[in-house]
Design a protein around this motif. Sequence first.
Motif, PDB file in Angstrom:
ATOM      1  N   ASP B 166       0.833  -1.206   0.000  1.00  0.00           N
ATOM      2  CA  ASP B 166       0.000   0.000   0.000  1.00  0.00           C
ATOM      3  C   ASP B 166       0.865   1.252   0.000  1.00  0.00           C
ATOM      4  OD1 ASP B 166      -2.280  -1.450  -0.031  1.00  0.00           O
ATOM      5  OD2 ASP B 166      -2.745  -1.230   2.105  1.00  0.00           O
ATOM      6  N   ILE B 167       1.907   1.218   0.814  1.00  0.00           N
ATOM      7  CA  ILE B 167       2.803   2.383   0.866  1.00  0.00           C
ATOM      8  C   ILE B 167       3.492   2.548  -0.488  1.00  0.00           C
ATOM      9  CG2 ILE B 167       4.852   3.363   1.985  1.00  0.00           C
ATOM     10  CD1 ILE B 167       4.033   1.829   4.521  1.00  0.00           C
ATOM     11  N   GLY B 168       3.807   1.400  -1.109  1.00  0.00           N
ATOM     12  CA  GLY B 168       4.490   1.437  -2.405  1.00  0.00           C
ATOM     13  C   GLY B 168       3.685   2.130  -3.493  1.00  0.00           C
ATOM     14  N   ASP B 175       9.820  -0.266  -4.407  1.00  0.00           N
ATOM     15  CA  ASP B 175       9.351  -1.492  -5.033  1.00  0.00           C
ATOM     16  C   ASP B 175       9.086  -2.490  -3.926  1.00  0.00           C
ATOM     17  OD1 ASP B 175       8.859  -3.787  -6.340  1.00  0.00           O
ATOM     18  OD2 ASP B 175      10.788  -3.929  -7.356  1.00  0.00           O
ATOM     19  N   ALA B 176       7.824  -2.634  -3.596  1.00  0.00           N
ATOM     20  CA  ALA B 176       7.465  -3.440  -2.427  1.00  0.00           C
ATOM     21  C   ALA B 176       7.782  -4.911  -2.618  1.00  0.00           C
ATOM     22  CB  ALA B 176       5.990  -3.265  -2.123  1.00  0.00           C
ATOM     23  N   SER B 177       8.062  -5.317  -3.860  1.00  0.00           N
ATOM     24  CA  SER B 177       8.348  -6.731  -4.068  1.00  0.00           C
ATOM     25  C   SER B 177       9.847  -7.027  -4.024  1.00  0.00           C
ATOM     26  CB  SER B 177       7.785  -7.173  -5.424  1.00  0.00           C
ATOM     27  OG  SER B 177       8.445  -6.459  -6.441  1.00  0.00           O
ATOM     28  N   ASP B 210       8.476   7.457   3.059  1.00  0.00           N
ATOM     29  CA  ASP B 210       7.412   7.409   4.050  1.00  0.00           C
ATOM     30  C   ASP B 210       6.071   7.715   3.412  1.00  0.00           C
ATOM     31  OD1 ASP B 210       9.302   6.918   5.909  1.00  0.00           O
ATOM     32  OD2 ASP B 210       9.384   8.967   6.675  1.00  0.00           O
ATOM     33  N   ALA B 211       5.041   7.168   4.031  1.00  0.00           N
ATOM     34  CA  ALA B 211       3.693   7.558   3.651  1.00  0.00           C
ATOM     35  C   ALA B 211       3.098   8.332   4.817  1.00  0.00           C
ATOM     36  CB  ALA B 211       2.843   6.325   3.345  1.00  0.00           C
ATOM     37  N   ILE B 212       2.406   9.403   4.488  1.00  0.00           N
ATOM     38  CA  ILE B 212       1.596  10.070   5.504  1.00  0.00           C
ATOM     39  C   ILE B 212       0.184   9.554   5.288  1.00  0.00           C
ATOM     40  CG2 ILE B 212       0.682  12.288   6.253  1.00  0.00           C
ATOM     41  CD1 ILE B 212       3.437  13.458   5.397  1.00  0.00           C
ATOM     42  N   GLY B 220     -13.564   5.043   8.800  1.00  0.00           N
ATOM     43  CA  GLY B 220     -12.450   4.132   8.507  1.00  0.00           C
ATOM     44  C   GLY B 220     -11.787   4.426   7.184  1.00  0.00           C
ATOM     45  N   ALA B 221     -12.290   5.445   6.464  1.00  0.00           N
ATOM     46  CA  ALA B 221     -11.696   5.777   5.160  1.00  0.00           C
ATOM     47  C   ALA B 221     -10.245   6.211   5.350  1.00  0.00           C
ATOM     48  CB  ALA B 221     -12.495   6.893   4.500  1.00  0.00           C
ATOM     49  N   ARG B 222      -9.406   5.787   4.407  1.00  0.00           N
ATOM     50  CA  ARG B 222      -7.974   6.037   4.560  1.00  0.00           C
ATOM     51  C   ARG B 222      -7.397   6.636   3.289  1.00  0.00           C
ATOM     52  NH1 ARG B 222      -4.159   0.851   4.959  1.00  0.00           N
ATOM     53  NH2 ARG B 222      -4.358   1.002   2.704  1.00  0.00           N
ATOM     54  N   ARG B 223      -6.501   7.603   3.447  1.00  0.00           N
ATOM     55  CA  ARG B 223      -5.794   8.166   2.287  1.00  0.00           C
ATOM     56  C   ARG B 223      -4.307   8.202   2.587  1.00  0.00           C
ATOM     57  NH1 ARG B 223      -8.291  13.694   0.443  1.00  0.00           N
ATOM     58  NH2 ARG B 223      -6.808  13.383  -1.248  1.00  0.00           N
ATOM     59  N   LEU B 224      -3.506   8.057   1.539  1.00  0.00           N
ATOM     60  CA  LEU B 224      -2.052   8.050   1.727  1.00  0.00           C
ATOM     61  C   LEU B 224      -1.393   9.056   0.785  1.00  0.00           C
ATOM     62  CD1 LEU B 224      -3.022   4.833   2.062  1.00  0.00           C
ATOM     63  CD2 LEU B 224      -0.566   4.498   2.267  1.00  0.00           C
TER      64      LEU B 224
END
Lengths: 174, 367
Positions: B166-168, B175-177, B210-212, B220-224
């Motif tokens: 998600d942060i990726g 590259d999260a993988s 980093d993600a804010i 519960g809605a989320r934004r990055l």
Amino acid sequence: MQENAARTRAADTVSEMVSELFHRHARMLVRSAVLLIDDEGAAEEVVQEAFLGLHRRWTKKGPPDSPEAYLRTSVVNGCRSAMRRRRAAVRARVHHRVPEGSAETTAMLRHEQAEVLACLDRLTRRQREVLVLRYFLDLDDHQIAATLRVSRGTVSSTISRALRSLEALMGENR
Amino acid sequence: MTASLDDLIRAAFRDRTTDVPAPVEPDWNTAPRGRPSRRVWVVLPVMAVLAIVVAVAVVGGRDEPQGRPVTPVEPVATPTLAMRVSERKIEIVDVASGRVRGTVRLPERTTLPPSPGPASAAADNRTFFFTVLSASGHSVVARIHVDGQGRPGKASVVVRAPSTPDIGTVVPGLDASSTHQPALWGTADAVAVSPDATRLAMVAGTPRGDAIVLWDLGTGARRLWGTQADVLSLTWTTDGRRLRWASRRSTGTVDPGATRQAPPVDRPVGEGDRTPPALLPDGSHVAYVGGKAVRLMVLSPQGRPVRELGRWTDASGMRSRPTVDASGRHVLFIRNGAWERIDLATSQRSTTALRLTHIYDAHFYAW
């Protein structure tokens, strides 16, 4: 039959890859572990166990995202367990030794190094860990945070606190 | 001393271990595989099912608190309580008297991180958020309310740090993988609750950026939003519309209402950067500047001195990051081993009964 052969080939590949990692990183990890627990025998066991753990994990679930980070965390955790076992067995403080040197010009530096290592014993476990990870393994805040599973803010404040403590302790000794 | 402390530590570490030989390589093919016994094979699936049930009840349900109304809080004029977060426990303390009003009981199946995790207080000085680890080791944020006496109620998990994939999606170049990312979950490096306590922001860190993250605690809605900066501090503007963040080298603003974000502002690393920046709502920050002759300063977002709040000779050598309250008006800081508070609006300073008792004493306050 074919399935068994494929499984054996896969296991061999894992062994080769872990073996390569072993040759590349094992000695540095043992040296790091020595700085954490000051016991070469125990340090070697901790590192071997970390590699065996990586091998098991790789065989069962595939490689971790970062094998190096996985090993570092395993070694730090292994050292913590070793320290807990040792503390339970002997309630004694670990003393560092510095290899003896004959050159007079290095005598003062040796003395200061011995003092650093002695003062290291008086830091908290976490302070000691961050100093070893930073100054021996040259990890940055991110990598230390990932190894210790703490935030980067914690890493930077712990390093700062550890250095201040070390300075204060060395000042006490003068 | 004949060498700098950094060099001395490196040399001591190197020389201490230079004679350590490489370990003997294990025989990988005959190494114990750690195969569980037959009995464990039977127990494992049962435990896994139980774990999933518990995880859904404790983490999943709380992480997505959809449909749960969150009442905006009323700000207090002056905070009197603080949450003290240490390695061993979390307590609610009275700032003036230092009296412990209560110890926080962690949510079920959570533990304290090895070092104190970030925490945040709402403007009502009765609602607090703190970071713990879930059973699987993920950073999760819990919330408690305290009563009029400062006694903490039941803590519940409200959100958890996003996963690396998600942060990726928002961090450039992550590259999260790849094998560079050791953890599958970001670590909570900072949390900040909105002035009305209906939204929570977190800095979720990875080695590549980093993600804010912003949650609406009611839906519960989320934004990055992503950045490659090492974000260490996060706070809300006074009107609760934007978030300010700061790393050691840059500072920026996230406006959830805007489609494009303003680029961050670089700033030089200055004397006041030995501890993470204690951000104020306007983007400036409070920092200690100097060694033994220390000054407590407000520094601009670019790191320039704006205002001196106090100066003294530091006999103790013990400092801790200044702590700004939810309104951004009151600051707790260390002066000679004791916490003092200052009202930035009136510049009035007052002592507290809170003490930094030992140089190894790792704790901080959220208020």
